[in-house]
Design a protein around this motif. Structure first.
Motif, PDB file in Angstrom:
ATOM      1  N   GLU A 324      55.687  39.378  34.684  1.00 27.43           N
ATOM      2  CA  GLU A 324      55.303  38.076  34.138  1.00 27.43           C
ATOM      3  C   GLU A 324      53.820  38.130  33.792  1.00 27.43           C
ATOM      4  O   GLU A 324      53.003  38.594  34.593  1.00 27.43           O
ATOM      5  N   ILE A 325      53.467  37.684  32.588  1.00 24.90           N
ATOM      6  CA  ILE A 325      52.060  37.615  32.189  1.00 24.90           C
ATOM      7  C   ILE A 325      51.533  36.233  32.562  1.00 24.90           C
ATOM      8  O   ILE A 325      52.046  35.210  32.100  1.00 24.90           O
ATOM      9  N   LEU A 326      50.494  36.198  33.403  1.00 22.99           N
ATOM     10  CA  LEU A 326      49.969  34.938  33.924  1.00 22.99           C
ATOM     11  C   LEU A 326      48.743  34.440  33.167  1.00 22.99           C
ATOM     12  O   LEU A 326      48.498  33.237  33.090  1.00 22.99           O
ATOM     13  N   GLY A 327      47.946  35.358  32.639  1.00 20.09           N
ATOM     14  CA  GLY A 327      46.718  34.948  31.962  1.00 20.09           C
ATOM     15  C   GLY A 327      45.926  36.161  31.535  1.00 20.09           C
ATOM     16  O   GLY A 327      46.415  37.296  31.537  1.00 20.09           O
ATOM     17  N   ILE A 328      44.668  35.924  31.166  1.00 21.09           N
ATOM     18  CA  ILE A 328      43.773  36.985  30.735  1.00 21.09           C
ATOM     19  C   ILE A 328      42.366  36.626  31.185  1.00 21.09           C
ATOM     20  O   ILE A 328      41.974  35.446  31.171  1.00 21.09           O
ATOM     21  N   THR A 329      41.597  37.607  31.600  1.00 22.71           N
ATOM     22  CA  THR A 329      40.262  37.309  32.115  1.00 22.71           C
ATOM     23  C   THR A 329      39.324  36.814  31.022  1.00 22.71           C
ATOM     24  O   THR A 329      38.368  36.092  31.307  1.00 22.71           O
ATOM     25  N   ASP A 330      39.572  37.187  29.770  1.00 18.57           N
ATOM     26  CA  ASP A 330      38.664  36.829  28.674  1.00 18.57           C
ATOM     27  C   ASP A 330      38.664  35.350  28.300  1.00 18.57           C
ATOM     28  O   ASP A 330      37.822  34.924  27.521  1.00 18.57           O
TER      29      ASP A 330
END
Length: 377
Positions: A324-330
């Motif tokens: 599952e992709i939760l987010g991105i640090t950027d």
């Protein structure tokens, strides 16, 4: 790191990179392997595409009957509207046509349509292609080309690099299935990442992060090293190699449903081929996220159930049934995953740390590259 040719393209306003026939064919084959009838009875629009230079029209025209297409539409930019200016001379193909118009040839785009056996030889191919001048310059944002978008089922092309954000938004607005080439760093764009997170778009099956060779207009600035790499791959002359290119698509292919084969955390720490992992006591933990840093996709531990920060290249191997992709640090704390914000009183590199994930290294906080935040399902 952005490819040098993409920087040069921006500086020289060169948006014309001509995709090789083979690269188009192998990517389309991946969609056809998953669903042999994916294009049957459909209308395909190829905007930003001139059959005199581009291979997209050539590919779909050659495969028209085999794919069972309903209609193929290509549109091209007017020479005077292109960002990269080169001396323009109408081709014999255009000049010999009865509709050739000296007043329109430089300022009007063209539309090419393939939908019937015009020659009477019992098959539909590029010899049956018909063309006219558009009323506009061929810009995809025009009402004329947007109307063609609304007619189409699929949009497939290599859009101008400088307009990638706008082009993708234009496709999404029309609700069309698509396959387009872009820079892999576009994964981090605020206009792109939410679509990836929500499983609306994904990376294609081929060419991702590898060498892709493109033709360029004669006289275009090309880095000598990239020209030499293209030559070693068999493309000599007006060609360049872009090593950070990929397909962005909403067309299903089976390769994105193949789960990654992973080692346990203990085995990674003992046997990983990466010196950054092998021999460590544990994976680094972010100071500003409740997640561990996993700098290589093949170092993702199979037995860790918490949040992990992984490179954007992870999407090449991403299986939505596995992770599952939760987010991105950027994107700051847009996804509600950040646990700490830094200030000038904390550390001199506070702004860089806030932009990305922060880990301790040799007694100091440093920023990582952009990381996708994922969790095993």
């Amino acid at each position: 790191m952005a490819n040098s040719n993409l920087k040069e393209a921006k500086a020289a306003k060169n948006d014309e990179f001509y995709t090789q026939f083979h690269d188009i064919e192998v990517e389309m084959n991946a969609y056809l392997e998953y669903d042999p009838n994916v294009f049957r009875g459909k209308t395909i629009l190829l905007p930003c595409d001139d059959p005199e230079w581009s291979n997209f029209t050539r590919y779909f025209a050659a495969k028209f009957d085999e794919l069972g297409l309903k209609k193929l539409i290509s549109t091209s930019y007017a020479p005077d509207s292109k960002r990269y200016k080169i001396p323009y001379q109408p081709s014999l193909f255009e000049q010999d046509a009865p509709q050739f118009d000296k007043t329109k040839t430089s300022v009007n785009g063209k539309i090419f349509i393939l939908e019937k056996d015009k020659s009477g030889d019992g098959r539909i191919n590029i010899d049956d292609l018909e063309w006219e001048y558009l009323n506009c310059d061929g810009d995809f944002r025009s009402k004329e080309v947007t109307k063609l978008r609304d007619e189409a089922d699929f949009i497939i092309t290599n859009p101008p690099f400088s307009l990638f954000r706008e082009f993708l938004a234009w496709i999404i607005e029309g609700g069309k299935r698509f396959a387009v080439i872009g820079n892999m760093n576009a994964i981090t764009y605020k206009e792109v990442f939410p679509l990836i997170k929500n499983n609306q778009i994904w990376l294609g099956a081929t060419g991702n992060g590898n060498d892709m060779v493109f033709g360029v207009p004669e006289g275009a600035k090309v880095d000598d090293k990239d020209r030499q790499k293209a030559a070693r791959l068999g493309y000599v002359g007006n060609y360049t190699r872009l090593g950070n290119s990929c397909w962005f698509t909403s067309i299903e292919h089976g390769r994105r449903h193949q789960p990654l084969s992973l080692m346990s955390m203990a085995d990674n720490l003992r046997y990983s081929k990466h010196k950054e992992i092998r021999g460590k006591i544990a994976y680094a933990h972010y100071d500003n996220y409740d997640a561990i840093e996993v700098p290589f996709t093949d170092a993702i531990p199979s037995d860790y159930d918490g949040v992990m920060g992984v490179p954007i290249s992870f999407l090449i191997k991403y299986c939505p049934e596995q992770f599952e992709i939760l987010g991105i640090t950027d994107r700051g704390n847009e996804w509600g995953l950040k646990t700490k914000e830094y200030t000038p009183s904390n550390t001199p590199n506070w702004a860089d740390l806030n932009r990305r994930g922060a880990i301790w290294y040799n007694g100091s906080l440093i920023s990582t590259y952009a990381r996708l935040l994922i969790r095993k399902l």
